[in-house]
Design an enzyme around this catalytic site. Sequence first.
Site, mmCIF file in Angstrom:
data_model
loop_
_atom_site.group_PDB
_atom_site.id
_atom_site.type_symbol
_atom_site.label_atom_id
_atom_site.label_comp_id
_atom_site.label_asym_id
_atom_site.label_seq_id
_atom_site.Cartn_x
_atom_site.Cartn_y
_atom_site.Cartn_z
ATOM 1 N N ALA A 96 57.980 -3.019 17.597
ATOM 2 C CA ALA A 96 56.921 -3.176 16.604
ATOM 3 C C ALA A 96 57.058 -4.464 15.802
ATOM 4 O O ALA A 96 56.060 -5.067 15.398
ATOM 5 C CB ALA A 96 56.906 -1.967 15.668
ATOM 6 N N GLU A 153 47.878 -9.369 -0.281
ATOM 7 C CA GLU A 153 47.307 -8.323 0.569
ATOM 8 C C GLU A 153 46.967 -7.097 -0.269
ATOM 9 O O GLU A 153 47.286 -7.034 -1.462
ATOM 10 C CB GLU A 153 48.286 -7.954 1.698
ATOM 11 C CG GLU A 153 48.519 -9.091 2.673
ATOM 12 C CD GLU A 153 49.467 -8.732 3.805
ATOM 13 O OE1 GLU A 153 49.488 -9.463 4.794
ATOM 14 O OE2 GLU A 153 50.184 -7.717 3.684
ATOM 15 N N HIS A 210 45.436 2.606 11.043
ATOM 16 C CA HIS A 210 44.641 1.404 10.837
ATOM 17 C C HIS A 210 43.205 1.717 11.261
ATOM 18 O O HIS A 210 42.986 2.314 12.307
ATOM 19 C CB HIS A 210 45.203 0.251 11.674
ATOM 20 C CG HIS A 210 44.662 -1.089 11.282
ATOM 21 N ND1 HIS A 210 43.381 -1.484 11.597
ATOM 22 C CD2 HIS A 210 45.224 -2.118 10.598
ATOM 23 C CE1 HIS A 210 43.184 -2.698 11.119
ATOM 24 N NE2 HIS A 210 44.279 -3.114 10.510
ATOM 25 N N ARG A 262 41.941 1.273 3.145
ATOM 26 C CA ARG A 262 42.157 1.574 4.555
ATOM 27 C C ARG A 262 42.020 3.064 4.884
ATOM 28 O O ARG A 262 41.402 3.431 5.889
ATOM 29 C CB ARG A 262 43.557 1.071 4.957
ATOM 30 C CG ARG A 262 43.883 1.219 6.415
ATOM 31 C CD ARG A 262 45.273 0.665 6.721
ATOM 32 N NE ARG A 262 45.290 -0.783 6.686
ATOM 33 C CZ ARG A 262 46.370 -1.518 7.001
ATOM 34 N NH1 ARG A 262 47.492 -0.919 7.333
ATOM 35 N NH2 ARG A 262 46.327 -2.831 6.964
ATOM 36 N N HIS A 291 49.414 3.780 13.099
ATOM 37 C CA HIS A 291 49.961 2.442 12.844
ATOM 38 C C HIS A 291 51.396 2.459 12.325
ATOM 39 O O HIS A 291 52.194 1.589 12.662
ATOM 40 C CB HIS A 291 49.043 1.750 11.831
ATOM 41 C CG HIS A 291 49.367 0.310 11.580
ATOM 42 N ND1 HIS A 291 49.450 -0.631 12.595
ATOM 43 C CD2 HIS A 291 49.614 -0.359 10.424
ATOM 44 C CE1 HIS A 291 49.742 -1.805 12.070
ATOM 45 N NE2 HIS A 291 49.860 -1.684 10.770
ATOM 46 N N ARG A 327 52.365 3.565 2.778
ATOM 47 C CA ARG A 327 53.112 2.308 2.746
ATOM 48 C C ARG A 327 52.219 1.170 2.277
ATOM 49 O O ARG A 327 51.118 0.980 2.789
ATOM 50 C CB ARG A 327 53.656 1.975 4.138
ATOM 51 C CG ARG A 327 54.344 0.617 4.202
ATOM 52 C CD ARG A 327 54.836 0.302 5.590
ATOM 53 N NE ARG A 327 53.782 0.137 6.561
ATOM 54 C CZ ARG A 327 53.066 -0.982 6.747
ATOM 55 N NH1 ARG A 327 53.294 -2.036 5.977
ATOM 56 N NH2 ARG A 327 52.155 -1.043 7.689
#
Length: 537
Positions: free
Chosen positions: A45, A123, A245, A291, A352, A387
């Site tokens: 990953a 972000e 995601h 998200r 994800h 996260r």
Amino acid sequence: MKHNVEYLSDVLIIGSGAAGLSLALKLAEHAQVRVLSKGPLTEGATMYAQGGIAAVFDADDSVESHVADTLIAGAGICDEEVVHYTASTAKDCMEWLIHEGVAFDREENQTDTDEVKYHLTREGGHSHRRILHTADATGKAVQTTLVEAVQKHPRITVMERFNAVDLISTRKLGLAGNRIIGAYVWNRDIEQVEVIKASFVALATGGASKVYQYTSNPDVSSGDGIAMAWRAGCRVANMEFNQFHPTCLYHPDAKNFLLTEALRGEGAFLKRPDGSRFMPEIDERAELAPRDIVARAIDYEMKRLGADCMYLDISHKPKEFIVKHFPTIYRKCLLLGIDMATQPIPVVPAAHYTCGGVLTDMHGQTDISGLYAIGEVSYTGLHGANRMASNSLLECVVFAHAAAKDIINKLPHKRKLPNVPAWDESLVANSDEEVVLQHNWHELRLFMWDYVGIVRTDKRLERALRRVQMLQQEIDEYYSNFRVSNNLLELRNLVQVAELIIHCAMQRKESRGLHFNLDYPDQLEDSGPTIISPRHF
């Protein structure tokens, strides 16, 4: 004829991403280290991580702000001590990566005499610019740098194309106490199970997103470390929190390809198959909603309409704009016969990141003496119920350093390792029913997606539990009668991890962060991590 093979090391590291390789490099001056990689050393990953790594480098930023942002993203159930330790250690760990050779992007127009200033991005969830990055391929830069350093080091032995089968403990051998002394491993090239004895074993195997039908992760993300630790007697925590995601390219020839959120940031619309938009009906922020909201909306529309996918459409923008801002995505889509400048892109949400994992302390130490877990395989308390962006690679490096310090302190006191019996294949045969594995594999990933995915209900979870228990019986019988293979080992581990996810989800009687249950849509006032133990099963 097969021969019994046994290797010996001070430390065995299972996994070769940012966590495993960082740990190997930190330990190698003090110990003989062996790194096990299921595939090529670069596969994992870490290699595919696009964004960056969060750390406070800006004078206007602060560790306290990084902590506060992480706690908010974690929806109230992060371990605050762990969050503060991670944020306060981040800069030192990034400077170590820089020293190892990771070339993070710098601000433009700097001379050789200027103090180095790194280009920091911002972000979702972050209140400041604090993301160190290397263009949009930070993971690749980190992985290739660490691989090069590991391959040069004389005290690190790399074993590629080896699957870990199970951990070996003194309890497993019928001896006093319970400490880890190595692992049985499967040599994929000669299809033989071998033994690696080690005073310390570290799991750095990544997450378990391959348990779902759609995932952004590489094929190696099959939950091996979580399953092995559970079978050895370790507790796990927060397995119900799987990050999805919202937009993964839906195409039979495009596994694991993400479509960046920057597309929506630049004006792309999410549409139903009939061309109508749906996000404005869900949230006032429309396509720019967080998200988890966007992923749930896509999932809801797919289930409501019985559709295989939804569509992401930026074709109303000029072609020159699209090609300039999204050249990689444009080229990828064109190769698959999709011209995103003139037509919408089929998308589905994709599993994800695994926010839960093997329960550890601040040093990466698990419940069993000699066994460590670092990176996505672990539950440290950093992520809570969700996260925050760019905290994942950070956790890998921070806890690799923490585990290294703990192991180095214990190396002078390591004990003599007992004899370990060779792997017994005398009562098994070669499989003539590989189709059974393929069927079970497909069934598992499909019902996990449908019943234990983005939106859950008690009834769906109960159905999933019945299905996974039936699969476990079939696979245990198969495992007892046939020689091991890569598919069998991964499926055995994924079925175990699936059961853990389901049990954790059934215990959480609320909706929080990444866990959304229609039967319990509200948050409880008093909540914490979901911790389960093998002793209770």
